[in-house]
Enzyme design. Structure first.
Site, PDB file in Angstrom:
ATOM      1  N   ASP A 165       0.858  -1.182   0.000  1.00 29.84           N
ATOM      2  CA  ASP A 165       0.000   0.000   0.000  1.00 29.84           C
ATOM      3  C   ASP A 165       0.898   1.237   0.000  1.00 29.84           C
ATOM      4  OD1 ASP A 165      -1.855   1.970   0.325  1.00 29.84           O
ATOM      5  OD2 ASP A 165      -2.738   1.174   2.162  1.00 29.84           O
ATOM      6  N   HIS A 166       1.268   1.678  -1.187  1.00 31.27           N
ATOM      7  CA  HIS A 166       2.231   2.774  -1.337  1.00 31.27           C
ATOM      8  C   HIS A 166       1.586   4.013  -1.943  1.00 31.27           C
ATOM      9  CE1 HIS A 166       6.543   1.300  -0.794  1.00 31.27           C
ATOM     10  NE2 HIS A 166       5.775   0.314  -0.352  1.00 31.27           N
ATOM     11  N   THR A 224      10.371  -8.834   7.200  1.00 28.58           N
ATOM     12  CA  THR A 224      11.105  -8.629   5.953  1.00 28.58           C
ATOM     13  C   THR A 224      12.493  -9.254   5.970  1.00 28.58           C
ATOM     14  OG1 THR A 224      11.916  -6.478   6.735  1.00 28.58           O
ATOM     15  CG2 THR A 224       9.862  -6.492   5.464  1.00 28.58           C
ATOM     16  N   GLU A 276       6.104   3.732   6.494  1.00 31.31           N
ATOM     17  CA  GLU A 276       7.353   4.323   6.015  1.00 31.31           C
ATOM     18  C   GLU A 276       7.128   5.802   5.736  1.00 31.31           C
ATOM     19  OE1 GLU A 276       5.982   2.043   3.566  1.00 31.31           O
ATOM     20  OE2 GLU A 276       6.825   0.162   4.334  1.00 31.31           O
ATOM     21  N   GLY A 326      11.878  -5.984  15.155  1.00 34.19           N
ATOM     22  CA  GLY A 326      12.716  -6.027  16.341  1.00 34.19           C
ATOM     23  C   GLY A 326      11.894  -6.373  17.563  1.00 34.19           C
TER      24      GLY A 326
END
Length: 324
Positions: free
Chosen positions: A37-38, A191, A107, A174
């Site tokens: 979804d960019h 990822t 992002e 993480g």
């Protein structure tokens, strides 16, 4: 037993081509398709970035059995979580329960465009957790209100709901995000093929929940061309998530990856048509504990499907049978 998916890359293809690829993926025996979804592509060489949710609606209508997975959407800045809850419910209804909602903290590349800034990682995690709380509440039906640290909802109700809420998978990289995914998610998205991620998640969430990974492959009978395509289209991923999440525009990714060589990319992306090399790359994920592996094809899509059906899929099935 692993499930294999086909990754529809909005950054590489227009919407009609994505629909054609999804139809081919279902015919070729893939278990699921994923879609990012960019708002922006990663690199200027990628050229595309259609709206993923329009494509998902069309996918729900044109496919019959294959699962549909957002990998992933960010329900915190560019979208209000109430809107994500509504559109996820719609796609889940249209696909008759085949939709899985993958979410993440996002992002900068995509979220900064609405002018709300880019908060530090711990704030993004708090925002994501609150957003998930809102979405899950709205999926229960009825009217809801919410006055939280980051979001406000006033008397909102989703009127068109699927029979069951879509499973919600959380992206993690993480310890903090693994703990978040275990608290509020139904599965994990990652990822990197690292067993520490799957072990940490299983320990916190309990074994047996889905764990999704994704890798790129560059299939071409000319290995030099395959390496060139991989470098041109996918070098953005090599610097790692701490870089990927922070840079705001394709021009910044161009600068951050200018030093990378074709051989650097070929070390992490299998290139050519050596089936053993591709199987080894995919099995890095299954051996690390991922039970859903999505494959991003680069280069000649028709040649990829031919390679998948005639060589790669049979080798993967044989390898799984041997391990059983």
């Amino acid at each position: 037993m692993a499930s294999y998916g086909y990754s529809l890359m909005c950054e590489l293809h227009g919407p009609n081509e994505l629909l054609a690829q999804a139809a081919h993926a279902e015919e070729a025996g893939f278990d699921f398709v994923t879609i990012p979804d960019h708002f922006h592509p990663w690199l200027r060489s990628q050229h595309h970035s259609p709206y993923a949710w329009s494509v998902l609606g069309a996918l729900a209508a044109q496919t019959g059995a294959i699962e549909l997975v957002s990998l992933v959407t960010c329900p915190t800045i560019r979208y209000h979580p109430a809107i994500v809850a509504q559109k996820a419910a719609t796609v889940a209804t249209m696909s008759e329960g085949r939709f899985r909602l993958g979410v993440g903290a996002g992002e900068n590349l995509n979220e900064h465009v609405v002018g709300r800034g880019w908060p530090p990682a711990h704030v993004r995690h708090e925002m994501l957790e609150e957003a998930i709380e809102i979405m899950r509440a709205l999926w229960t039906g009825g009217y809801h209100k919410h006055e939280g640290k980051y979001y406000t909802v006033h008397d909102a109700r989703i009127f068109t709901l699927p029979d069951e809420p879509p499973p919600l998978y959380v992206a993690a990289s993480g310890a903090e995000s693994i703990a978040l995914a275990a608290r509020v998610g139904d599965g994990l998205v990652a990822t990197a093929p690292e067993r520490t991620l799957t072990q940490g998640y299983d320990e916190a969430a309990g074994a047996g929940k889905p764990k999704y990974g994704q890798l790129a492959v560059s299939v071409d009978d000319d290995e030099r061309r395959a390496r060139r395509v991989a470098h041109e289209l996918f070098r953005f991923g090599l610097p790692g998530w701490k870089v990927q999440s922070e840079l705001p525009n394709p021009v910044n990714f161009e600068a951050a990856t200018a030093h990378l060589r074709e051989e650097d990319v070929a070390e992490v992306i299998p290139c050519g048509v050596d089936v053993d090399r591709h199987v080894e790359a995919i099995e890095q994920w299954t051996l690390a504990g991922f039970d859903h592996v999505a494959i991003v094809p680069l280069g000649d899509i028709d040649r990829f499907f031919e390679f998948w059906e005639q060589e790669l899929q049979p080798h993967l099935e044989s390898s799984m049978a041997t391990r059983r």
